[in-house]
Enzyme design. Structure first.
Site, PDB file in Angstrom:
ATOM      1  N   LEU A 152     -88.733 -62.648  -0.032  1.00 42.70           N
ATOM      2  CA  LEU A 152     -88.907 -63.058   1.361  1.00 42.70           C
ATOM      3  C   LEU A 152     -88.070 -64.299   1.663  1.00 42.70           C
ATOM      4  CD1 LEU A 152     -92.771 -62.511   1.516  1.00 42.70           C
ATOM      5  CD2 LEU A 152     -90.980 -60.991   2.384  1.00 42.70           C
ATOM      6  N   LYS A 191     -82.849 -73.301  -9.173  1.00 49.46           N
ATOM      7  CA  LYS A 191     -82.158 -72.542  -8.125  1.00 49.46           C
ATOM      8  C   LYS A 191     -81.703 -73.464  -6.989  1.00 49.46           C
ATOM      9  CE  LYS A 191     -81.015 -69.268  -5.204  1.00 49.46           C
ATOM     10  NZ  LYS A 191     -79.724 -68.624  -5.275  1.00 49.46           N
ATOM     11  N   LYS A 202     -82.010 -73.866   4.709  1.00 51.53           N
ATOM     12  CA  LYS A 202     -83.345 -73.983   4.097  1.00 51.53           C
ATOM     13  C   LYS A 202     -83.216 -74.521   2.665  1.00 51.53           C
ATOM     14  CE  LYS A 202     -84.446 -70.546   1.954  1.00 51.53           C
ATOM     15  NZ  LYS A 202     -84.731 -69.493   0.983  1.00 51.53           N
TER      16      LYS A 202
HETATM   17  P1  NAD Z   1     -83.076 -61.438   4.620  1.00 51.56           P
HETATM   18  O1  NAD Z   1     -83.399 -62.287   5.812  1.00 51.56           O
HETATM   19  O2  NAD Z   1     -81.896 -60.531   4.668  1.00 51.56           O
HETATM   20  O3  NAD Z   1     -84.358 -60.527   4.239  1.00 51.56           O
HETATM   21  C1  NAD Z   1     -85.684 -60.948   4.270  1.00 51.56           C
HETATM   22  C2  NAD Z   1     -86.543 -59.718   4.544  1.00 51.56           C
HETATM   23  O4  NAD Z   1     -87.912 -60.080   4.480  1.00 51.56           O
HETATM   24  C3  NAD Z   1     -86.318 -59.110   5.955  1.00 51.56           C
HETATM   25  O5  NAD Z   1     -86.003 -57.741   5.829  1.00 51.56           O
HETATM   26  C4  NAD Z   1     -87.651 -59.354   6.666  1.00 51.56           C
HETATM   27  O6  NAD Z   1     -87.966 -58.323   7.590  1.00 51.56           O
HETATM   28  C5  NAD Z   1     -88.608 -59.365   5.487  1.00 51.56           C
HETATM   29  N1  NAD Z   1     -89.879 -60.028   5.748  1.00 51.56           N
HETATM   30  C6  NAD Z   1     -90.101 -61.266   6.253  1.00 51.56           C
HETATM   31  N2  NAD Z   1     -91.427 -61.535   6.276  1.00 51.56           N
HETATM   32  C7  NAD Z   1     -92.054 -60.436   5.771  1.00 51.56           C
HETATM   33  C8  NAD Z   1     -93.413 -60.106   5.517  1.00 51.56           C
HETATM   34  N3  NAD Z   1     -94.423 -60.951   5.812  1.00 51.56           N
HETATM   35  N4  NAD Z   1     -93.692 -58.900   4.986  1.00 51.56           N
HETATM   36  C9  NAD Z   1     -92.700 -58.031   4.697  1.00 51.56           C
HETATM   37  N5  NAD Z   1     -91.387 -58.289   4.900  1.00 51.56           N
HETATM   38  C10 NAD Z   1     -91.076 -59.486   5.435  1.00 51.56           C
HETATM   39  O7  NAD Z   1     -82.975 -62.450   3.394  1.00 51.56           O
HETATM   40  P2  NAD Z   1     -82.206 -62.219   2.004  1.00 51.56           P
HETATM   41  O8  NAD Z   1     -80.776 -62.614   2.181  1.00 51.56           O
HETATM   42  O9  NAD Z   1     -82.574 -60.894   1.449  1.00 51.56           O
HETATM   43  O10 NAD Z   1     -82.886 -63.396   1.136  1.00 51.56           O
HETATM   44  C11 NAD Z   1     -84.210 -63.293   0.608  1.00 51.56           C
HETATM   45  C12 NAD Z   1     -84.453 -64.488  -0.299  1.00 51.56           C
HETATM   46  O11 NAD Z   1     -83.475 -64.502  -1.347  1.00 51.56           O
HETATM   47  C13 NAD Z   1     -84.334 -65.854   0.419  1.00 51.56           C
HETATM   48  O12 NAD Z   1     -85.284 -66.732  -0.102  1.00 51.56           O
HETATM   49  C14 NAD Z   1     -82.911 -66.291   0.071  1.00 51.56           C
HETATM   50  O13 NAD Z   1     -82.790 -67.706   0.103  1.00 51.56           O
HETATM   51  C15 NAD Z   1     -82.767 -65.722  -1.341  1.00 51.56           C
HETATM   52  N6  NAD Z   1     -81.380 -65.420  -1.771  1.00 51.56           N
HETATM   53  C16 NAD Z   1     -80.496 -64.790  -0.955  1.00 51.56           C
HETATM   54  C17 NAD Z   1     -79.205 -64.507  -1.421  1.00 51.56           C
HETATM   55  C18 NAD Z   1     -78.168 -63.807  -0.557  1.00 51.56           C
HETATM   56  O14 NAD Z   1     -76.986 -63.770  -0.966  1.00 51.56           O
HETATM   57  N7  NAD Z   1     -78.528 -63.227   0.585  1.00 51.56           N
HETATM   58  C19 NAD Z   1     -78.846 -64.854  -2.725  1.00 51.56           C
HETATM   59  C20 NAD Z   1     -79.793 -65.457  -3.556  1.00 51.56           C
HETATM   60  C21 NAD Z   1     -81.065 -65.737  -3.072  1.00 51.56           C
END
Ligand code: NAD
Length: 299
Positions: A68, A174, A249
């Site tokens: 999330l 991280k 964030k």
């Molecule tokens: P994103 O915004 O693409 O996806 C988040 C998903 O969570 C969305 O599909 C949203 O609908 C869902 N969501 C939110 N609240 C919810 C709930 N209560 N129940 C069910 N679903 C819910 O984000 P992302 O890029 O996939 O990143 C996710 C995490 O991973 C973050 O903490 C981010 O910092 C971390 N991260 C991202 C990357 C990257 O390259 N995108 C790399 C490493 C870490």
């Protein structure tokens, strides 16, 4: 744990969806949930069972994985009167892969322990390309025993697994990594924008710096200049990667960690301000490499 462990996966965004797809490929029975019906459909089309809500998704699961956006999403998923913690099957293991505050990770792990459930924080590095390729790095906080229980599942989604320490330690590591990534991305964008403003071709300059002392991950694998790297978000309008607001964030989490220990992070703070300005200008939903647009000379 065998491939027959039933997994519930909650949060199917840019990272969660490709990670969940790799679990399906590895043969795990998978139930998924996301607030977005589109995200849910992608996984259902690939063979996962789509649940109508988080409580339904975790029914009978041996392992619950969450991916999330931020602390508040993770806390509200697991904790409180409406949280799923009370409904997770006895003996299940929780793996939270989101990047959140170490304090939040500890709080949820303590609440899980109070219910007799094991939990690890396992934030990832490697971006959406690493998630799709199954080559993520997992940075784990929690007990050695719980990490060993999680290992086969993490292996299906990643290549490197590190044990950073106790609950929350995965998040701290991280956060340090992402502060450095933000600094590297902004520095790379600044150097490319300077070169282009002074008549250089961004591809030629990138090739030169990749073989010189300025080489780094942002330059070589995630180039922020459009057209230099076909597969990078910069070459598809800064879509589908790691959002500016997610980087903001993480830089905020670095600031909190610095305040808590009276540490100096002058570069991390400068980059947090840059990303804050970029987000306020309307770029919050773009990929974080779009910081180049803030630094680029306008025609
Ligand atoms: P994103 O915004 O693409 O996806 C988040 C998903 O969570 C969305 O599909 C949203 O609908 C869902 N969501 C939110 N609240 C919810 C709930 N209560 N129940 C069910 N679903 C819910 O984000 P992302 O890029 O996939 O990143 C996710 C995490 O991973 C973050 O903490 C981010 O910092 C971390 N991260 C991202 C990357 C990257 O390259 N995108 C790399 C490493 C870490």
């Amino acid at each position: 744990m065998s491939n027959q462990s039933k997994i519930a996966f909650i949060g199917l965004g840019n990272m969660g969806a490709p990670m969940a797809l790799n679990l399906l490929k590895a043969g795990y029975p998978l139930t998924v949930f996301d607030l977005s019906p589109t995200a849910l459909k992608t996984l259902a089309d690939a063979g996962a069972l789509a649940a109508g809500n988080a409580k339904q998704a975790i029914e009978g699961a041996d392992i619950v994985i969450s991916m999330l956006p931020a602390s508040r999403h993770v806390e509200s998923l697991y904790l409180g009167d409406d949280g799923i913690l009370a409904h997770i099957a006895d003996g299940a293991l929780i793996i939270d892969c989101s990047t959140i505050a170490p304090q939040s990770a500890k709080k949820v792990a303590q609440a899980a322990a109070a219910r007799g459930l094991a939990m690890v924080d396992a934030p990832v590095s490697g971006g959406t390309a690493g998630a799709a390729a199954g080559t993520l790095t997992f940075i784990v906080g929690g007990s050695t025993d719980d990490l060993e229980r999680a290992r086969p599942v993490l292996n299906a989604m990643g290549k490197n697994i590190f044990h950073a320490g106790e609950h929350g330690a995965g998040q701290t590591a991280k956060i340090c990594n992402n502060m450095l990534l933000g600094i590297l991305m902004a520095g790379t964008a600044e150097a490319l924008a300077l070169g282009v403003a002074n008549g250089l071709d961004p591809k030629v300059l990138s090739d030169i710096m990749s073989k010189s002392s300025g080489r780094n991950w942002a330059l070589e694998l995630y180039n922020p200049y459009p057209g230099v790297m076909e597969t990078a978000p910069a070459s598809r309008g800064y879509t589908g990667g790691f959002g500016v607001d997610l980087m903001l964030k993480d830089l905020g989490l670095a600031t909190e960690a610095a305040l808590g220990t009276n540490s100096s992070i002058p570069l991390g703070e400068a980059v947090r301000n840059l990303y804050g300005i970029h987000s306020k200008a309307g770029a919050g939903g773009k990929d974080f490499s779009s910081i180049l647009e803030l630094l680029q000379k306008k025609e």
